[in-house]
Design a protein around this motif. Sequence first.
Motif, short mmCIF file in Angstrom:
data_model
loop_
_atom_site.label_atom_id
_atom_site.label_comp_id
_atom_site.label_asym_id
_atom_site.label_seq_id
_atom_site.Cartn_x
_atom_site.Cartn_y
_atom_site.Cartn_z
N GLU A 8 0.92 -1.11 -0.04
CA GLU A 8 0.16 -0.02 -0.02
C GLU A 8 0.47 0.95 0.41
O GLU A 8 0.61 2.00 -0.99
CB GLU A 8 -0.99 0.35 1.15
CG GLU A 8 -1.97 1.00 0.74
CD GLU A 8 -3.38 0.05 0.09
OE1 GLU A 8 -4.06 1.21 0.01
OE2 GLU A 8 -2.99 -1.03 0.15
N GLU A 9 2.05 1.48 0.75
CA GLU A 9 2.75 2.67 1.04
C GLU A 9 2.85 3.10 0.09
O GLU A 9 3.28 3.60 -0.58
CB GLU A 9 3.17 2.44 2.57
CG GLU A 9 4.18 4.12 2.27
CD GLU A 9 4.84 4.05 4.22
OE1 GLU A 9 5.87 4.47 4.29
OE2 GLU A 9 4.71 2.99 4.86
N ALA A 10 4.43 1.90 -0.74
CA ALA A 10 5.14 1.99 -1.84
C ALA A 10 4.01 1.91 -3.25
O ALA A 10 4.59 2.89 -3.53
CB ALA A 10 6.23 0.70 -1.84
N GLY A 11 3.61 1.18 -2.50
CA GLY A 11 2.85 1.30 -4.23
C GLY A 11 1.43 2.77 -4.70
O GLY A 11 2.10 3.57 -5.69
N ASP A 12 1.29 3.22 -2.91
CA ASP A 12 0.93 5.23 -3.16
C ASP A 12 1.53 6.10 -3.49
O ASP A 12 1.60 6.77 -4.67
CB ASP A 12 0.01 5.40 -2.08
CG ASP A 12 -0.89 4.81 -2.08
OD1 ASP A 12 -2.02 4.18 -2.72
OD2 ASP A 12 -1.44 4.49 -0.45
N ARG A 13 2.49 6.06 -3.25
CA ARG A 13 4.43 7.15 -3.29
C ARG A 13 4.24 7.11 -4.77
O ARG A 13 4.15 7.53 -5.23
CB ARG A 13 5.46 6.44 -2.72
CG ARG A 13 6.42 7.32 -3.10
CD ARG A 13 7.50 6.89 -2.03
NE ARG A 13 8.61 7.94 -2.33
CZ ARG A 13 9.33 8.80 -2.77
NH1 ARG A 13 10.10 6.68 -3.59
NH2 ARG A 13 10.49 8.89 -2.95
N LEU A 14 4.22 5.44 -5.49
CA LEU A 14 5.14 5.42 -7.05
C LEU A 14 3.32 5.61 -7.45
O LEU A 14 3.58 6.70 -8.72
CB LEU A 14 5.07 3.85 -7.30
CG LEU A 14 5.72 3.65 -9.13
CD1 LEU A 14 6.66 5.22 -9.18
CD2 LEU A 14 5.93 2.22 -9.21
N ILE A 15 2.54 5.67 -7.57
CA ILE A 15 1.54 6.05 -8.19
C ILE A 15 1.26 7.55 -8.12
O ILE A 15 0.76 8.67 -9.01
CB ILE A 15 0.47 5.90 -7.62
CG1 ILE A 15 -0.14 3.93 -7.80
CG2 ILE A 15 -1.13 6.62 -8.18
CD1 ILE A 15 -0.94 3.74 -6.87
N SER A 16 1.61 8.18 -7.00
CA SER A 16 1.46 9.53 -6.35
C SER A 16 2.48 10.12 -8.15
O SER A 16 2.52 11.52 -8.60
CB SER A 16 1.91 10.31 -5.71
OG SER A 16 2.05 11.17 -5.26
N LEU A 17 3.99 9.73 -7.67
CA LEU A 17 4.75 9.89 -8.51
C LEU A 17 4.79 10.40 -10.00
O LEU A 17 4.60 10.97 -10.62
CB LEU A 17 6.16 9.26 -8.49
CG LEU A 17 6.81 9.28 -6.73
CD1 LEU A 17 7.98 8.32 -6.53
CD2 LEU A 17 7.63 11.05 -6.75
N LEU A 18 4.03 8.98 -10.30
CA LEU A 18 3.60 8.89 -11.53
C LEU A 18 2.55 9.90 -12.09
O LEU A 18 2.43 10.10 -13.31
CB LEU A 18 4.01 7.23 -12.02
CG LEU A 18 5.28 7.22 -11.45
CD1 LEU A 18 5.67 5.15 -12.47
CD2 LEU A 18 6.33 8.01 -12.84
N ALA A 19 1.95 9.94 -11.83
CA ALA A 19 0.56 11.02 -11.74
C ALA A 19 1.30 12.37 -12.52
O ALA A 19 0.09 12.97 -13.00
CB ALA A 19 -0.01 10.76 -10.93
N GLY A 20 2.08 12.70 -11.52
CA GLY A 20 2.88 13.70 -12.14
C GLY A 20 3.94 13.63 -13.01
O GLY A 20 4.61 14.53 -13.44
N ALA A 21 4.55 12.74 -13.54
CA ALA A 21 5.06 12.64 -14.37
C ALA A 21 5.04 13.65 -15.76
O ALA A 21 5.70 14.32 -16.03
CB ALA A 21 5.33 11.02 -15.10
#
Length: 423
Positions: free
Chosen positions: A90-103
């Motif tokens: 959950e934590e690492a997944g949410d972080r990657l989702i957030s980072l790549l949402a802003g890519a």
Amino acid sequence: MSDHDQSLWLKTCREHAETCPLTDETSVDLAVIGGGYTGCSAALTAARAGASVCLLEAHEIGHGGSGRNVGLANAGLWLPPDEIRAHLGEEAGDRLISLLAGAPADVFDLIERHGIDCEPVRNGTLHCAHSGSGLRAMQARHTQLMASGAPVELLSAVQTTYRTGSARFHGALFDPRAGTIQPLGYVRGLARAAAEAGARIVSQCPVETMQHEDGIWMLNTPQGRVRAKSVIQATNAYHQGLHASTPDYVPVYYFQFSTAPLSENLRASILPGGEGCWDTGLIMTSFRMDAEGRLVIGAMGDLGQAGRLIHTAWIRRKLSELFPQLADQPLIEGWHGRIAMTSDHLPKITQIGLNAYSVHGYSGRGIGPGTVFGRMVAESLLNEDPSLLPVPAVSDYHENWTGLRRAYFETGAALTHFIKARF
């Protein structure tokens, strides 16, 4: 260079990265191997931070997948959010989702900041449902993306027909965060900006051996040696040599063709809003317009193999199916590129030694993730802080049966295209 390496992007690129030869021996804070999105983003980040940088590219900047890309600057990965969380937690997944949402924002901000001449159009992308089952999968993806805060919109078949100019789709998912670029222009613009910030960019310079001695990495090339405190290996699907640090992936080929510039009447009837598109087919199809009004259409397949005639015949039929008004338009360019596919469709960061990382496996989503990963891996090494990495590094990564799986993808693409080109 073979015919299928001569892409439209190579012929229309207006960016140029000044390179310099490597002579004798040089010492730097960071050595980067590979002149694609990841490597050039890392070099630019490190040089702007004041670090000394040397980027080594075996061919020309953007020679690999970065210069052969479709040019869709998308948010996220192929995987929907729930599957990313299932793989990473959950934590690492949410972080990657957030980072790549802003890519995409990162990409277009870099283009504006450095004046990169790469035909940027930020009018969103359309993920088109090619069937009823594709639409159901799209609806599920839409629900997950909305729950993750993405401003996406599910379009009806009628809306999709208006937005694409094709009546072949059951609906589409519109993502306003995304857009299209001239992919080779973008990567060469990143390299130019890195050089202007002080990075040393060296082309036609393959790294032959690499070893760590007394806290320093030694990179040996035909032109000379680089001594570096830290190393980023960003060769992705175009790795050569350095067998001890070869990234493990399944090579998947993707080809594209383009029309000549279309008349104003034809251009007005196809993608009037300027979105880039791809569909939900298992053997995916993409299509977009470039700045001069060429339609660029592509799919999975290797133009360098025996399937070239099959893929070419299929793409001509696909073009006329999607856009009957283009049935008589010749396809005048054809090229392909290689994708580094991982089993879980997630990018990998492998620690290949002290202060050294290898990054690969974007599975067809190189522009945004490559830009983000390059920046963050450079920041992690410069700050000696692994917590700054976009995903945790692993000490080793292996894929099984890569040769057989490559053959499976290519055979599947060729058979699908053969059957559909005939019936």
